[in-house]
Design a protein around this motif. Structure first.
Motif, PDB file in Angstrom:
ATOM      1  N   ALA A   1       0.808  -1.221   0.000  1.00 18.23           N
ATOM      2  CA  ALA A   1       0.000   0.000   0.000  1.00 18.23           C
ATOM      3  C   ALA A   1       0.840   1.270   0.000  1.00 18.23           C
ATOM      4  CB  ALA A   1      -0.925   0.002   1.214  1.00 18.23           C
ATOM      5  N   SER A   2       2.170   1.133   0.005  1.00 21.17           N
ATOM      6  CA  SER A   2       3.040   2.294   0.188  1.00 21.17           C
ATOM      7  C   SER A   2       4.121   2.362  -0.884  1.00 21.17           C
ATOM      8  CB  SER A   2       3.714   2.236   1.569  1.00 21.17           C
ATOM      9  OG  SER A   2       2.776   2.051   2.605  1.00 21.17           O
ATOM     10  N   ASP A   3       4.577   3.580  -1.145  1.00 18.24           N
ATOM     11  CA  ASP A   3       5.745   3.781  -1.998  1.00 18.24           C
ATOM     12  C   ASP A   3       7.028   3.804  -1.165  1.00 18.24           C
ATOM     13  OD1 ASP A   3       4.102   4.242  -4.364  1.00 18.24           O
ATOM     14  OD2 ASP A   3       3.585   6.163  -3.434  1.00 18.24           O
ATOM     15  N   ILE A   4       6.906   4.337   0.055  1.00 22.13           N
ATOM     16  CA  ILE A   4       8.028   4.425   0.987  1.00 22.13           C
ATOM     17  C   ILE A   4       7.547   3.892   2.329  1.00 22.13           C
ATOM     18  CG2 ILE A   4       9.623   5.963   2.197  1.00 22.13           C
ATOM     19  CD1 ILE A   4       9.176   7.967  -0.163  1.00 22.13           C
ATOM     20  N   VAL A   5       8.300   2.977   2.915  1.00 19.92           N
ATOM     21  CA  VAL A   5       7.963   2.449   4.231  1.00 19.92           C
ATOM     22  C   VAL A   5       9.035   2.864   5.227  1.00 19.92           C
ATOM     23  CG1 VAL A   5       7.782   0.359   5.656  1.00 19.92           C
ATOM     24  CG2 VAL A   5       6.579   0.495   3.467  1.00 19.92           C
ATOM     25  N   PHE A   6       8.604   3.523   6.302  1.00 21.20           N
ATOM     26  CA  PHE A   6       9.484   3.851   7.416  1.00 21.20           C
ATOM     27  C   PHE A   6       9.298   2.805   8.500  1.00 21.20           C
ATOM     28  CE2 PHE A   6       8.437   8.014   5.466  1.00 21.20           C
ATOM     29  CZ  PHE A   6       9.708   8.377   5.070  1.00 21.20           C
ATOM     30  N   MET A   7      10.355   2.534   9.233  1.00 24.15           N
ATOM     31  CA  MET A   7      10.309   1.457  10.201  1.00 24.15           C
ATOM     32  C   MET A   7      11.165   1.811  11.412  1.00 24.15           C
ATOM     33  SD  MET A   7      11.381  -2.506   9.489  1.00 24.15           S
ATOM     34  CE  MET A   7      12.908  -2.002   8.692  1.00 24.15           C
ATOM     35  N   CYS A   8      10.637   1.556  12.610  1.00 22.63           N
ATOM     36  CA  CYS A   8      11.415   1.747  13.832  1.00 22.63           C
ATOM     37  C   CYS A   8      11.020   0.657  14.820  1.00 22.63           C
ATOM     38  CB  CYS A   8      11.167   3.134  14.431  1.00 22.63           C
ATOM     39  SG  CYS A   8      12.288   3.536  15.792  1.00 22.63           S
ATOM     40  N   VAL A   9      11.889  -0.334  14.964  1.00 20.35           N
ATOM     41  CA  VAL A   9      11.625  -1.445  15.878  1.00 20.35           C
ATOM     42  C   VAL A   9      12.823  -1.617  16.814  1.00 20.35           C
ATOM     43  CG1 VAL A   9      10.007  -2.598  14.340  1.00 20.35           C
ATOM     44  CG2 VAL A   9      12.442  -3.138  14.187  1.00 20.35           C
ATOM     45  N   THR A  10      12.730  -2.581  17.707  1.00 20.35           N
ATOM     46  CA  THR A  10      13.641  -2.668  18.843  1.00 20.35           C
ATOM     47  C   THR A  10      15.083  -2.987  18.477  1.00 20.35           C
ATOM     48  OG1 THR A  10      11.772  -3.476  20.130  1.00 20.35           O
ATOM     49  CG2 THR A  10      13.947  -3.715  21.104  1.00 20.35           C
ATOM     50  N   ASP A  11      15.285  -4.000  17.630  1.00 22.60           N
ATOM     51  CA  ASP A  11      16.642  -4.461  17.362  1.00 22.60           C
ATOM     52  C   ASP A  11      16.683  -5.209  16.037  1.00 22.60           C
ATOM     53  OD1 ASP A  11      15.449  -6.943  17.943  1.00 22.60           O
ATOM     54  OD2 ASP A  11      16.193  -6.944  19.998  1.00 22.60           O
ATOM     55  N   ALA A  12      17.857  -5.744  15.697  1.00 22.52           N
ATOM     56  CA  ALA A  12      18.037  -6.415  14.410  1.00 22.52           C
ATOM     57  C   ALA A  12      17.156  -7.654  14.290  1.00 22.52           C
ATOM     58  CB  ALA A  12      19.501  -6.784  14.212  1.00 22.52           C
ATOM     59  N   THR A  13      16.906  -8.345  15.398  1.00 26.42           N
ATOM     60  CA  THR A  13      16.034  -9.517  15.366  1.00 26.42           C
ATOM     61  C   THR A  13      14.625  -9.125  14.957  1.00 26.42           C
ATOM     62  OG1 THR A  13      17.345 -10.628  17.080  1.00 26.42           O
ATOM     63  CG2 THR A  13      15.098 -11.422  16.722  1.00 26.42           C
ATOM     64  N   ALA A  14      14.139  -8.016  15.515  1.00 26.57           N
ATOM     65  CA  ALA A  14      12.803  -7.531  15.162  1.00 26.57           C
ATOM     66  C   ALA A  14      12.754  -7.075  13.706  1.00 26.57           C
ATOM     67  CB  ALA A  14      12.403  -6.396  16.091  1.00 26.57           C
ATOM     68  N   VAL A  15      13.824  -6.421  13.230  1.00 31.76           N
ATOM     69  CA  VAL A  15      13.878  -6.004  11.824  1.00 31.76           C
ATOM     70  C   VAL A  15      13.825  -7.235  10.920  1.00 31.76           C
ATOM     71  CG1 VAL A  15      15.246  -4.860  10.048  1.00 31.76           C
ATOM     72  CG2 VAL A  15      15.170  -3.902  12.358  1.00 31.76           C
ATOM     73  N   GLU A  16      14.623  -8.238  11.243  1.00 30.22           N
ATOM     74  CA  GLU A  16      14.648  -9.484  10.462  1.00 30.22           C
ATOM     75  C   GLU A  16      13.251 -10.091  10.363  1.00 30.22           C
ATOM     76  OE1 GLU A  16      16.399 -12.983   8.627  1.00 30.22           O
ATOM     77  OE2 GLU A  16      17.574 -11.288   9.362  1.00 30.22           O
ATOM     78  N   GLU A  17      12.530 -10.097  11.462  1.00 28.74           N
ATOM     79  CA  GLU A  17      11.219 -10.734  11.490  1.00 28.74           C
ATOM     80  C   GLU A  17      10.203 -10.013  10.611  1.00 28.74           C
ATOM     81  OE1 GLU A  17       7.855 -12.241  14.725  1.00 28.74           O
ATOM     82  OE2 GLU A  17       9.870 -11.682  15.384  1.00 28.74           O
ATOM     83  N   VAL A  18      10.174  -8.678  10.694  1.00 23.25           N
ATOM     84  CA  VAL A  18       9.167  -7.954   9.910  1.00 23.25           C
ATOM     85  C   VAL A  18       9.538  -7.899   8.426  1.00 23.25           C
ATOM     86  CG1 VAL A  18       8.364  -6.594  11.869  1.00 23.25           C
ATOM     87  CG2 VAL A  18      10.174  -5.678  10.402  1.00 23.25           C
ATOM     88  N   ILE A  19      10.813  -8.096   8.111  1.00 17.97           N
ATOM     89  CA  ILE A  19      11.218  -8.099   6.705  1.00 17.97           C
ATOM     90  C   ILE A  19      11.065  -9.490   6.101  1.00 17.97           C
ATOM     91  CG2 ILE A  19      13.125  -7.738   5.085  1.00 17.97           C
ATOM     92  CD1 ILE A  19      12.133  -5.150   6.223  1.00 17.97           C
ATOM     93  N   PHE A  20      11.586 -10.502   6.796  1.00 18.33           N
ATOM     94  CA  PHE A  20      11.673 -11.834   6.189  1.00 18.33           C
ATOM     95  C   PHE A  20      10.783 -12.887   6.853  1.00 18.33           C
ATOM     96  CE2 PHE A  20      15.759  -9.750   5.215  1.00 18.33           C
ATOM     97  CZ  PHE A  20      15.681  -9.793   3.824  1.00 18.33           C
ATOM     98  N   GLY A  21      10.011 -12.512   7.850  1.00 14.70           N
ATOM     99  CA  GLY A  21       9.098 -13.457   8.473  1.00 14.70           C
ATOM    100  C   GLY A  21       7.881 -13.708   7.600  1.00 14.70           C
ATOM    101  N   PRO A  22       6.951 -14.574   8.059  1.00 18.08           N
ATOM    102  CA  PRO A  22       5.711 -14.823   7.313  1.00 18.08           C
ATOM    103  C   PRO A  22       4.963 -13.508   7.078  1.00 18.08           C
ATOM    104  CG  PRO A  22       5.966 -16.393   9.113  1.00 18.08           C
ATOM    105  CD  PRO A  22       7.040 -15.356   9.303  1.00 18.08           C
ATOM    106  N   ASP A  23       4.529 -13.269   5.847  1.00 20.30           N
ATOM    107  CA  ASP A  23       3.846 -12.027   5.469  1.00 20.30           C
ATOM    108  C   ASP A  23       4.714 -10.804   5.728  1.00 20.30           C
ATOM    109  OD1 ASP A  23       1.412 -13.199   4.573  1.00 20.30           O
ATOM    110  OD2 ASP A  23       0.806 -13.482   6.662  1.00 20.30           O
TER     111      ASP A  23
END
Length: 302
Positions: A68-90
């Motif tokens: 739904a976006s052209d640009i996605v901004f992201m701010c999460v706790t740590d690299a593990t959380a980043v990994e999950e939202v990028i490469f996890g299910p959905d």
């Protein structure tokens, strides 16, 4: 802006924000206040609800957010959380990403930023900017953040108008990973400043002078700084809510500094000492306590 115009003929791109914590929520509010269309996603729905009421659209998954976006901004706790939202299910990587940019405001290891960017580009073609922030929750609310970025120059310029709705300063420091390295330099200064200002505040209190007047007394001198003006009154008055940042977050960054310093043969004795003090603070005060509670380590009755 060729890709931006292709994605949105009006030249104003649709943006998304993922991670609506202490920093993400006020930053999203600033995007909404600037009139941008914003989709949001957060693991716990409760944090998204106030922003939906303010005009944001709630995405069902990170995949939906990128779609739904052209640009996605992201701010999460740590690299593990980043990994999950990028490469996890959905995750974000499961949506088409050609012509889109992911801007990560999280503070993670520079090597992790480079690895994530490479893997995301291979997975769906999306570009990556590592853009950690400095200025705390106050800066997020007031739009006075300093943001240091690593990535392609054209991508930096494409996202600049949107970032400057949330920040006062947005500096391109070099290729991917450079933003994270710059944030580590920032955290050397901030982490050590918190420890030193805690000592100065305690010395004032134990000596019988009014620590609340230190910022006034030292204003304009060599000791003056934003941390002096902001941190010392909170320490002296015991103001720790809402937190400016968590002990666990500062310790994570100081540990990353130690790792990068070892890899680059850089001596960081002051940052290493600050790291040990924050490790002790985590044990005594708890991981989610305000980082300024490091002040409490120096008094038996706290």
């Amino acid at each position: 802006m060729a890709e931006a115009s292709k994605a949105n003929p009006q030249g104003v791109e649709k943006v998304g924000y993922l991670g609506l914590g202490l920093m993400g929520a006020p930053m999203t509010r600033r995007l909404l206040a600037a009139g941008y269309q914003v989709a949001v996603w957060n693991r716990s729905l409760g944090k998204a609800a106030p922003l939906v009421e303010a005009g944001a659209r709630r995405a069902e998954t990170p995949r939906d957010l990128l779609a739904a976006s052209d640009i996605v901004f992201m701010c999460v706790t740590d690299a593990t959380a980043v990994e999950e939202v990028i490469f996890g299910p959905d995750g974000i990587s499961t949506a088409p990403g050609a012509g889109k940019i992911v801007v990560d405001f999280s503070s993670i290891h520079p090597d992790a930023a480079r690895d994530l960017a490479t893997r995301l580009k291979a997975a769906n073609g999306a570009h990556w900017i590592d853009a950690p922030v400095s200025g705390g929750t106050k800066g997020a609310e007031e739009g006075t953040l300093a943001i240091m970025a690593g990535g392609d120059a054209a991508d930096i310029e494409r996202v600049r108008p949107y970032v400057l709705a949330m920040a006062r300063r947005f500096t391109h420091m070099g290729p991917i990973g450079a933003g994270q390295t710059t944030k580590l330099c920032n955290q050397v200064i901030v982490g050590c400043a918190m420890a030193v200002l805690a000592e100065a505040t305690r010395l004032a209190v134990n000596s019988g002078i009014d620590a609340n007047r230190l910022p006034e007394a030292l204003a304009g001198g060599f000791a003056d700084s934003i941390p002096l003006q902001l941190f010392v009154p909170r320490m002296a008055q015991g103001i720790y809510a809402p937190p400016l940042g968590h002990i666990a977050t500062m310790l994570k960054d100081l540990d990353t500094i130690a790792d990068v310093a070892q890899a680059t043969s850089t001596p960081v004795p002051m940052a290493a000492l600050a790291g040990q003090l924050f490790r002790l603070a985590r044990t005594v005060r708890g991981a989610d306590a305000d980082a300024l509670e490091i002040y409490k380590l120096s008094a038996a009755d706290d």
